[in-house]
Each structure stands twice: as structure tokens, then as C-alpha cells.
Write a protein that holds these residues in place. Structure first.
Motif, PDB file in Angstrom:
ATOM      1  N   CYS A  26      -4.879  34.837  42.367  1.00 37.47           N
ATOM      2  CA  CYS A  26      -4.044  33.685  42.039  1.00 37.47           C
ATOM      3  C   CYS A  26      -2.953  34.060  41.039  1.00 37.47           C
ATOM      4  O   CYS A  26      -3.205  34.782  40.070  1.00 37.47           O
ATOM      5  N   ILE A  28       0.429  32.191  38.799  1.00 36.80           N
ATOM      6  CA  ILE A  28       0.978  30.922  38.329  1.00 36.80           C
ATOM      7  C   ILE A  28       2.334  31.174  37.688  1.00 36.80           C
ATOM      8  O   ILE A  28       2.749  32.328  37.502  1.00 36.80           O
ATOM      9  N   GLU A  29       3.004  30.083  37.335  1.00 36.69           N
ATOM     10  CA  GLU A  29       4.270  30.198  36.615  1.00 36.69           C
ATOM     11  C   GLU A  29       4.004  30.194  35.111  1.00 36.69           C
ATOM     12  O   GLU A  29       3.282  29.335  34.600  1.00 36.69           O
ATOM     13  N   PHE A  40      -2.870  35.023  37.154  1.00 38.54           N
ATOM     14  CA  PHE A  40      -3.589  34.004  36.391  1.00 38.54           C
ATOM     15  C   PHE A  40      -4.736  34.686  35.636  1.00 38.54           C
ATOM     16  O   PHE A  40      -5.853  34.814  36.135  1.00 38.54           O
ATOM     17  N   GLY A  68      -3.156  24.778  30.558  1.00 39.43           N
ATOM     18  CA  GLY A  68      -3.149  25.346  31.897  1.00 39.43           C
ATOM     19  C   GLY A  68      -4.208  24.791  32.835  1.00 39.43           C
ATOM     20  O   GLY A  68      -4.520  25.427  33.848  1.00 39.43           O
ATOM     21  N   THR A  70      -4.162  22.051  34.763  1.00 42.10           N
ATOM     22  CA  THR A  70      -3.676  21.607  36.072  1.00 42.10           C
ATOM     23  C   THR A  70      -3.597  22.802  37.010  1.00 42.10           C
ATOM     24  O   THR A  70      -4.022  22.728  38.173  1.00 42.10           O
ATOM     25  N   TRP A  71      -3.081  23.918  36.511  1.00 39.40           N
ATOM     26  CA  TRP A  71      -3.069  25.149  37.310  1.00 39.40           C
ATOM     27  C   TRP A  71      -4.494  25.565  37.678  1.00 39.40           C
ATOM     28  O   TRP A  71      -4.762  26.007  38.795  1.00 39.40           O
ATOM     29  N   ARG A 105       3.267  23.325  43.010  1.00 42.72           N
ATOM     30  CA  ARG A 105       2.517  24.371  42.299  1.00 42.72           C
ATOM     31  C   ARG A 105       1.477  25.022  43.199  1.00 42.72           C
ATOM     32  O   ARG A 105       1.287  26.254  43.156  1.00 42.72           O
ATOM     33  N   ILE A 109       0.940  29.090  44.310  1.00 42.41           N
ATOM     34  CA  ILE A 109      -0.297  29.865  44.322  1.00 42.41           C
ATOM     35  C   ILE A 109      -0.510  30.529  45.676  1.00 42.41           C
ATOM     36  O   ILE A 109      -0.837  31.727  45.764  1.00 42.41           O
TER      37      ILE A 109
END
Length: 491
Positions: A26, A28-29, A40, A68, A70-71, A105, A109
Motif C-alpha cells: 500500500c 499513500i499521499e 504506507f 492517518g 482514514t488512509w 484516495r 492505493i
């Protein structure tokens, strides 16, 4: 082994180890990094929470801001969607824009997960695995040998819970979602299956909400997770001191709590900090005093309270009734039945019940009267009413309260949770609206007793029949005065 066999073997391992899946597959930003897209890399608190997401069917997460999560919930959604066929995940957000952001988002991913899935519009040569495509509010994973898996984003609305079936529901910023109670009542049966269905609810705290109720209830089936501001290892004491200086103590404790107690305290937020255990009466009134009923009425809720005042001027709220969807006729019948055998001085109600309907030309107060319940108008002064409740909650020189509550669990609960209005600390907040009905009902009594808008003598002496109302409407000022003197005030 062929590439397909290798991918399948790795997928089986990832099914049993969510942390391994996230840390190896994974991205993420990270807007603080030189490159926006980053692997991640999980902090210890995130690892524990991720394992909890996979282990417990119902998870509720109370957290500090910007950790983080929500991610993290979307990464667990991605694991479900790309490793199993035919799965559905629902993301619930406060607004459509935020629902679209969840889908975006999740697309990030999956876009950076070439080992397991490929974008449908850029399939690599020789690829035989799943593909995905996304729109603004949905993302679909297509499998070559099984049914699609789907992620749908929804904005908060009263009916949204009945719009889907799901294997996992992610509720983002749960404490700040409008219609939270309605959504939960309709969404929970969707996942309440004997062998499936999960919920991940995430939020910072907001007092008086369904989220707070679920997190603080020790008897429900939710697994509670708390993440303090220090869960991000990059945050140290100097960072916290700078935050404290910028936001102040109250806001820092609300947005960046260090403990559960700190998160739930929210200093300065509660409107009735005076309410203590001493305000709970162990017994009902021993000898009946002067008794009143005070109500807040609407189809969304009938809230009524019975108040007894003894010869020393002390009050006990000794009965409550709170139920929605009652017509005026039903409400009047219920209140009269519960008051049977008691000498009730007045039935107090808010001034808006005297507003006349354009359709019938009658006010709701008149309709109550026709249904056998004669109301007396209380004051519309909101600030004065709030102050009056506080006066009743105060203690005398011996430390004894002027008002107590006997078995009024809902009223006490609402008064405990209701917060100050953010723009006017002299009044309580009108949201969440579910907390205000009972407190409003009590307010109509307290403000009337402090500065009565109608004297006890104005209590109606007879039931005003429709023809009597007609005589009153057609009479001149002298005739109206005579009718009031003889029969009591019709309003």
C-alpha cells in the motif's frame, strides 16, 4: 510457479496478515515528503489498530487529529476488495465532496498496487489478474474468475443506510455526521449477519453525539480504540507546546487529546457543569406540593416533565415522557393519563404552539385544548431560560440543591451531554437536536417560574369549546375581557 500462482500464494498470505499487506503493497499521499506518493509505513498504534480492524466486527476509533486513520481504513478496504471476490465496502462521509475524496484516495492505493490489480484503462501486456475502474463516487474491481468487488461512497443522509448491502462500512468523522442516529439504525442491520459484516467508525470527539454514546457505552459490542496525539512518533513535547500556544488549552485538548478522559472532558464545553450526583433524588416527593407539567412538542418528539414544588420552594422533577411521532390528540391523551389523580396547577408549553396554522386557522395550543389539555404559555426568552435552569441547579448555603431529578434518566443524560453554543456561551447548543427536546421542556418551566408569563389565576376554568372560541374571535375588546374573566384565558 507461474506469476499467477505466485500472486495467488502471496494473496493468501496477505489475507491472514493485514500489517504485512499494508506495509508491502500500500502507498499513500504524504504532503510533507519530497515525493507525494510514499509507502504506507505504519506506526505501532496503526499496526495495533489494523489488526483490530481485521479481528473485531465492530470497531470505533476515538483519535487525535491527523493520524492517518482514514488512509488506514481505506487500506483495510483495499485488502478486502482486491483479495476477495464479490465484496462490497461502503464509505460514509459528511458531504458528497468528502465521499468523493474517499473514492479518490482508494484509487491512489490501488493505482500503486501493480502486484495485485491494474487500472482497467492501462492493463499491462500479459496481465491476467484483477482490474479496477472508478468514477466520482464508486470504484469497482473486476475479477477474471469471480464477481466484482465494489466500493461506494455516500454522503450523510437519513435514508442512506437503506441504500446498500455491505461487507464493511467505513464511517469517517462519525461524530460530525448529520443524521448519524438515522443512518446507524438503518445501516447496522446491513452488517448484522451471523458470519459477516464489519464496521470501522472513525472520529475526533464531539460531545453529545451518537459517536460519543457508542464509544463510552461499556455494554455494547464495539471494540474501542483510542489514539492520542503522541501516536505519531514525529510529535514530541515541543510540538505539543507549540500547538498549545497556537490553539489554547480547550481546543488543543479537543483536537489533540492525550487520554480518553481528556478527549471526553473538552474543558468549558458542557453547558451544565453544575449538574452533579447530588441532584439525583433517591425518592419521589413524599407529600404532594404544587405540581406542574411542562412540555416540548413536535412530531419529532413529545417531551414532557412533571415537577413538584414543596413549601420551601424546592423542586423535584419526578416523571418524564419522551416519544416521537405523537399526534396532538395522542399527546394530550398520554399527558392526561400520566397526570391522572394528580392536582396539576398548569401545563406549560412554548409560545410557538400558539402560532396559528394557515390551513386550519387554529393554533396547536387550541388543538390541544380541543383534545382536553389546556396549555399555559411560557416565555420565549431563550437566554433567560438557560440562566433560570442554572439557578435551579445551584446549591443553598448548606450545599443542598434547589432542584432534583427522580428517575429522569433521559433528561439528566441530555443535560450532561449538551454543550455551550459555540457563538454564544450563555445558551446551550441546538445541535445535536436530539439532546434539546428534554432540556427545552425543563427550560419552559424554569423560565416561567422565575418570571412567569402567565399567573396561576389565568388557568382556564372551563374547556373552551369551538363555539366559545368563535364567540371570542368575534367579540370586541370589552366582550373578550368578559369571556376571559368568566372562562379563563383561551391561550
Amino acid at each position: 510457479m507461474t506469476p499467477t500462482e505466485l500472486r495467488q500464494a502471496e494473496a493468501e498470505y496477505c489475507k491472514s496478515d493485514p500489517v504485512y499487506f499494508v506495509e508491502n503493497y500500500c502507498h499513500i499521499e504524504d504532503k510533507d515528503a519530497d515525493e507525494l506518493i510514499q509507502p504506507f509505513t505504519l506506526w505501532p498504534g496503526q499496526k495495533d489498530a489494523l489488526n483490530d480492524f481485521a479481528t473485531h466486527r465492530l470497531c470505533v476509533v476515538l483519535k487525535a487529529r491527523q493520524l492517518g486513520f482514514t488512509w488506514l481504513a481505506l487500506a483495510e478496504s483495499a485488502r478486502l476488495l482486491v483479495l476477495w471476490t464479490g465484496r462490497t465496502v461502503i464509505g460514509l462521509s459528511r458531504s458528497e465532496a468528502e465521499a468523493k475524496e474517499l473514492v479518490r484516495r482508494l484509487g491512489v492505493i490501488l493505482l500503486y498496487m501493480p502486484e495485485f490489480v491494474a487500472p482497467a484503462d492501462h492493463v499491462p501486456a500479459g496481465w491476467a489478474g484483477p482490474t479496477f475502474e472508478q468514477s466520482a463516487l464508486s470504484l469497482t474491481v473486476h475479477f477474471p474468475d469471480g464477481p466484482d468487488s465494489v466500493f461506494n461512497g455516500f454522503a450523510s443522509s437519513p435514508s442512506v443506510g437503506r441504500s446498500f448491502t455491505a461487507d464493511l462500512i467505513v464511517i469517517d468523522e462519525w461524530a460530525f455526521q448529520q443524521y448519524a442516529h438515522e443512518i446507524w439504525q438503518s445501516a447496522f442491520p446491513v452488517v448484522n449477519r451471523p458470519n459477516g459484516g464489519r464496521v470501522i467508525g472513525l472520529s475526533t470527539i464531539k460531545r453529545g453525539t451518537l459517536f460519543e454514546e457508542i464509544f463510552t457505552n461499556p455494554t455494547n459490542d464495539f471494540h474501542k480504540i483510542f489514539l492520542p496525539w503522541s501516536a505519531d512518533p514525529r510529535r514530541d513535547e515541543s510540538w505539543y507546546r507549540r500547538t498549545l500556544g497556537a490553539l489554547g488549552e480547550d481546543k488543543t485538548m479537543e483536537e489533540y487529546p492525550a487520554t480518553v478522559d481528556e478527549a471526553l472532558t473538552v474543558p468549558g464545553g458542557a453547558f451544565f457543569p453544575e449538574l452533579k450526583d447530588i441532584h439525583r433524588a433517591a425518592n419521589p416527593p413524599e407529600v404532594p406540593g404544587r405540581r406542574y407539567v411542562t412540555i416540548d412538542y413536535g412530531l419529532d418528539m413529545l417531551s414532557a416533565h412533571w415537577v413538584d414544588i414543596d413549601t420551601t420552594g424546592r423542586a423535584i422533577v419526578y416523571r418524564e415522557y419522551n416519544e416521537p411521532n405523537k399526534t396532538i390528540g395522542q399527546a394530550a391523551e398520554i399527558i392526561n393519563q400520566l397526570s391522572a389523580g394528580e392536582d396539576i396547577e398548569l401545563f406549560l408549553a412554548p409560545p410557538d404552539l400558539w402560532n396559528r396554522s394557515q390551513e386550519s386557522g387554529k393554533s396547536r395550543a387550541q388543538l390541544f385544548s380541543e383534545a382536553g389539555l389546556n396549555l399555559t404559555m411560557s416565555s420565549r426568552d431563550f437566554a433567560a431560560g438557560c440562566a433560570a435552569i442554572k439557578e435551579w441547579l445551584s446549591l443553598d448555603s448548606e450545599g443542598k440543591p434547589y432542584m432534583q431529578f427522580y428517575r429522569c434518566k433521559n433528561l439528566v443524560n441530555c443535560m450532561t451531554k449538551i454543550q455551550k453554543d459555540e457563538k454564544n456561551p450563555n445558551v446551550y447548543a441546538k445541535e445535536p437536536h436530539s439532546l434539546t427536546h428534554a432540556v427545552d421542556s425543563l427550560r419552559y418551566f424554569c423560565v416561567w417560574w422565575t418570571n412567569p408569563a402567565a399567573k396561576t389565576e389565568s388557568r382556564r376554568k372551563v374547556h373552551w369549546e369551538p363555539d366559545l372560541y368563535e364567540d371570542y374571535e368575534n367579540a370586541d375588546s370589552e366582550g373578550r375581557a368578559y369571556l376571559i374573566k368568566k372562562y379563563g384565558n383561551p391561550f
